[in-house]
Enzyme design. Sequence first.
Site, PDB file in Angstrom:
ATOM      1  CG  ASP A 100      -2.161   0.857   0.973  1.00 50.94           C
ATOM      2  OD1 ASP A 100      -3.202   0.646   1.625  1.00 50.94           O
ATOM      3  OD2 ASP A 100      -2.076   1.773   0.129  1.00 50.94           O
TER       4      ASP A 100
HETATM    5  C1  GLC Z   1      -4.288   4.378  -0.215  1.00 53.57           C
HETATM    6  C2  GLC Z   1      -5.180   3.210   0.137  1.00 53.57           C
HETATM    7  C3  GLC Z   1      -5.223   2.151  -0.930  1.00 53.57           C
HETATM    8  C4  GLC Z   1      -5.033   2.806  -2.279  1.00 53.57           C
HETATM    9  C5  GLC Z   1      -3.599   3.302  -2.318  1.00 53.57           C
HETATM   10  C6  GLC Z   1      -3.254   3.999  -3.648  1.00 53.57           C
HETATM   11  O1  GLC Z   1      -3.658   4.849   0.939  1.00 53.57           O
HETATM   12  O2  GLC Z   1      -4.938   2.552   1.374  1.00 53.57           O
HETATM   13  O3  GLC Z   1      -6.473   1.465  -0.799  1.00 53.57           O
HETATM   14  O4  GLC Z   1      -5.261   1.870  -3.319  1.00 53.57           O
HETATM   15  O5  GLC Z   1      -3.327   4.181  -1.243  1.00 53.57           O
HETATM   16  O6  GLC Z   1      -3.914   5.227  -3.720  1.00 53.57           O
END
Ligand code: GLC
Length: 751
Positions: A269
């Site tokens: 993430d």
């Molecule tokens: C965010 C979220 C995730 C998302 C990623 C990219 O913090 O936790 O669900 O896909 O970053 O934006």
Amino acid sequence: MQNNQLLEKLGSLTVEEKIGQLVQLTGDFFEGDLDTVVTGPLKKLGLHQNYNVYNTGSILNVTDREKIIQLQTDYLEKSNHKIPLLFMADIIYGYRTIFPIPLAQTCSWNFESIEYAASIAARECYEEGVHVTFAPMVDIVRDPRWGRVMESSGEDTLLAKKYAESMVHGIQGRQGENSIPADKIAACVKHFAAYGAPVAGREYNAVDMSEHMLREYYLPGYQAAIDAGVKLVMTAFNTLNGIPATGNEWLNRDLLRQEMKFDGVLISDYAAVEELIMHGYAEDEAAAAKLALVAGVDIDMKTAVYANQLENVINGNEELQQLLDDAVYRVLKLKNDLGLFEDPFRGLKESRPLLATRILSDEHKTAARSLAEQSLVLLKNEQELLPLSKQAKIALIGPYAEETSTLGMWAIKGDERDTVNLKTGLLKHVDPEQISVCRGSHLLPDYARDALGKYVDKLPVETVDEDVLLQEAVRKASEADVVVLALGESIYQSGEGGSRTNPTLPEPQLKLLHEVSQLNKKLVVIVYSGRPLILTEVAAQADALIQAWYPGTMGGEALANILYGTANPSGKLAMTFPRSVGQIPVYYNELKTGRPNLPENGFYRFASRYIDEANEPLYPFGYGKSYTTFDYSLLSVSRKEMSADKPVDIEVSVTNTGKYDGKETVQLYIRDQFASVARPIKMLADFKQIFLRSGETGTVQFSISEDMLKFYGTSMKFESEPGDFEVYIGTSSQETPLTFNFALRAGEHDE
Ligand code: GLC
């Protein structure tokens, strides 16, 4: 490209080029001259000065056709290896045609419609050049204080499995084999694992649960996505039992890759690799790089850790070099599955029908309206106030009466100007003089606005004094036959970073509700929210109550169709609505306890209960009213003793006993009376949807297989145990008029 060519390509790369494939950056790293990049985003992210952005493997959240063509063209000209970029984005429930938030969609219990919606989102992504979307999110949720329940499929494991499968099939297609065809893109299931269970519902907080709880309730949704062929998995921010998911080798290699058979790309993430340091799990970047690589993370999303550290960390270590090659191979294979080596633009450069015929097309908007109608949940309807009479004079009051910010926090490409708001929707049914409209109150109190930080700039500016708004509302309500209050939390109080300790309607709106309810007018309350709010006092004052969630681009039209009865509500809650915040977490499939609070015991202090609140929620899982009524009767049960090769076949008769045609979701729950581990009071085992005209009778069939009775026992094996079971069939987890019992015999065959 054939696999041997992929391996050749891999073998031709330098270590620096290999590491680059595992780095994901944003588009700003490719804007302006080198000096601008080096002194700007590169420096800000902490990337080493010699990092060559033209080694980067993928780009985050660049989502427009022309930009993608320009970036890919520029990149291929300047990169040595000529491996095309991957473009990944958060298209969670729609690109430009925005569908209801996932928690709402799951309330439709219509997984064909959910798959169709996902296919439309994929089609619009394909049109614009996005290759990967970070959906589905299937984190099981039992705590509405957590803001991200809005993007989940709710509290139930069976619904999470169906949601996962439908989303992957809708996004990637059902072709099964490797390649992803035109109009489809790659899906990414998230967040692995159990991000939906943060302590106290506080965002990014620790998750701690038994392996039994993890396997029984939280893992099946991810497994269903893997079984459906999902191409990527995203790690979770949280620790799981003390170890950050992003650095958790047991979770990502033993469980995800070995046991769950996932062989695609594992992406972290956002910044989660670097956050291993903040977790106090890695002492520095070098340790974080090694921990993440060893734990199986292929792509480092938006940090400098892999780019800065991997070469040194790996230096001369053959085992780590192999892990690097394995990771790079998986990224190259994903690019190959998308056909990028043959066409890095996936058809973007071919002349295609005008975007308008595809993006936000009438077909897409119709699908969004239909799914929104099925996602709304009718919670109360005293004296059948709804559907509204077209002769009734309506006062439409509240901050959501004309609000177009009803797309939810993860509609990154949604344009609120496309949104049909509630007033516009109603005017498709009646003439303007039939409806008086006013704001009635501010959306939020000042302290709640301030708490939203930078998002405060996205909130509507409150230009009128609250007392003036209230006076106008009372006057207009007094003149109307029916008052429709359109209330809700702000979308910015929901979603990522939106945890709330007291998830209720904002005070100004509760004050408006109280003032209007004193007028003793027929009162319909519509609630827009990304989570189950505490609606106990709202329900007490409303004659009719509809949970609208954030219903997407066509939400106002869908709501109006429900209010005027051209659509009959069929939504069933995918997440429990607590009576009070103190009950949280409250969910339908809780364990029995040794001292159940049984009604027949009356007041008994020493039972599992509160002295200041009921145990039961305000609205239970699976609950949702219709304008019509359905009567159930049990027609047949094939056997009272079953075995692995002899299922229990059931036939249920359902009669539409009301005056409206309608769809019913017949739910089948099973209780395992005793087992080697305590089992929930009931588990959703199956459901069937049936549409019946007024007065019509239909039948639905169920078959209880031995597979449905399996669970994780003390041995952590997924298996059934002989014993006695109770079946409950009905219209919600608490309204099950049909019950019977049966036994599972080990290996015995029936007569
Ligand atoms: C965010 C979220 C995730 C998302 C990623 C990219 O913090 O936790 O669900 O896909 O970053 O934006």
